[in-house]
Design an enzyme around this catalytic site. Sequence first.
Site, PDB file in Angstrom:
ATOM      1  CB  CYS A 102      27.696  81.593   7.189  1.00  0.00           C
ATOM      2  SG  CYS A 102      27.712  80.821   8.805  1.00  0.00           S
ATOM      3  CB  CYS A 109      23.908  73.699  18.614  1.00  0.00           C
ATOM      4  SG  CYS A 109      25.523  72.886  18.671  1.00  0.00           S
ATOM      5  N   GLY A 155      24.451  74.744  14.727  1.00  0.00           N
ATOM      6  CA  GLY A 155      24.623  73.290  14.689  1.00  0.00           C
ATOM      7  C   GLY A 155      26.072  72.865  14.631  1.00  0.00           C
ATOM      8  CD  GLU A 156      30.359  69.992  15.687  1.00  0.00           C
ATOM      9  OE1 GLU A 156      30.716  71.126  16.047  1.00  0.00           O
ATOM     10  OE2 GLU A 156      31.002  69.336  14.852  1.00  0.00           O
ATOM     11  CB  SER A 187      33.329  75.684  11.641  1.00  0.00           C
ATOM     12  OG  SER A 187      33.745  76.121  12.912  1.00  0.00           O
ATOM     13  CG  LEU A 211      42.184  75.110  20.132  1.00  0.00           C
ATOM     14  CD1 LEU A 211      41.814  73.639  20.097  1.00  0.00           C
ATOM     15  CD2 LEU A 211      43.547  75.326  19.474  1.00  0.00           C
ATOM     16  CG  HIS A 212      36.744  79.088  21.057  1.00  0.00           C
ATOM     17  ND1 HIS A 212      36.971  80.049  20.102  1.00  0.00           N
ATOM     18  CD2 HIS A 212      35.626  78.419  20.642  1.00  0.00           C
ATOM     19  CE1 HIS A 212      36.032  79.970  19.172  1.00  0.00           C
ATOM     20  NE2 HIS A 212      35.226  78.992  19.460  1.00  0.00           N
ATOM     21  CG  ASN A 286      29.168  88.500  17.176  1.00  0.00           C
ATOM     22  OD1 ASN A 286      29.191  89.707  16.977  1.00  0.00           O
ATOM     23  ND2 ASN A 286      29.237  87.611  16.208  1.00  0.00           N
TER      24      ASN A 286
END
Length: 349
Positions: A102, A109, A155-156, A187, A211-212, A286
């Site tokens: 990852c 961010c 980060g995005e 992502s 999405l969440h 988390n």
Amino acid sequence: MKNALDLTTAEWRAELSGMGEPAFRAGQVFSWLHKGADFAQMRNLPASLRARLAERYDARGVEILEKFVSRQDGTVKYLYRLRDGNVIEGVRMRYHHGDTLCVSTQVGCRMGCAFCASTLEGLARSLSAGEILGQVIAANRDEMRIHNIVLMGSGEPLDNYEQTVRFLRLLREPGGLQTSLRAVSLSTCGLPARIRTLAEEGLPVTLSVSLHAPDDAIRAQLMPVARSVSMDELLAACRYYLDKTGRRVIFEYALIAGVNSRVEHAAALASRLRGMQCHVNLIPLNPVPERGLAGAEESAVQAFRQALEARHISVTVRREMGRDIAGACGQLRRGYLASEGAKEGNERA
Ligand code: SAH
């Protein structure tokens, strides 16, 4: 000093020809760098050239500062140091076919998601392509078994679009890691214009969209980006990505108690996604103590999963890995910054 990992083979050719070197040296330098070698180790290069390169370039850019290994499942958490002293973190997850790394695309961010620790102090800066790649190379130097890469660290990625795309191209270059982009997931919190541009790049990575939420109101409560981007707009961009690349889109959905985890939410989500080739990844939250949000109970997670399955939506519940070492996304860096801050405080006192 410049980061040597930022350059493509073609750019090395130009650089080396400017230094009076033959074109074939470019491939040699490029492939050594991607194996994790420092200039001094590039045995088939003349010593004088190695010295000249070492004066101009940093061969690594990213060093492992600390490494934590989970006693539960072997998951590794890395804390890396960048040349300017910034720190970022990454995770190595172990699977039968090889490891997944990852990686981060930015230091901090600026997206401001309510459940995410990476964003608590805002954006420090974006990473260069060579710094993103440097994380993979550093992890391979530690243990040479990275097969899959997920851009899911801090980060995005689509907020650092150019460097992220350059990184993806570097991964594929002959002589480099030659990672298949099918083994790479990107992502994003969902920036529709960038998703559409990415679809045109000919870089068929798996698109993962955070999405969440089943609707705009709940999404806007969790993710500031949703105040300016509607789910309709986002899902249309995802359909476009699917059409262009043939890759089904993954939707990430963290189940948060009292916010988005009821069976009605699952039903609403299913109707939004109906007919679309996609997969839903349910993530146990988390907990981030600073945010006061708690994960849904196991029974709610299972009920949510069943409600999606009953509506023919492909779904899995993500396994938790490295619980004992990880903490929430971005928490290792925060812990490190806090302890460095404390040290400084003590010195001053
Ligand atoms: N900016 C990108 C990638 C980084 S976050 C994105 O938004 O997708 C990677 C994933 O971890 C995202 O799905 C994000 O929503 C999720 N995430 C962040 N904080 C989390 C937490 N505390 N618990 C569970 N998932 C979290």
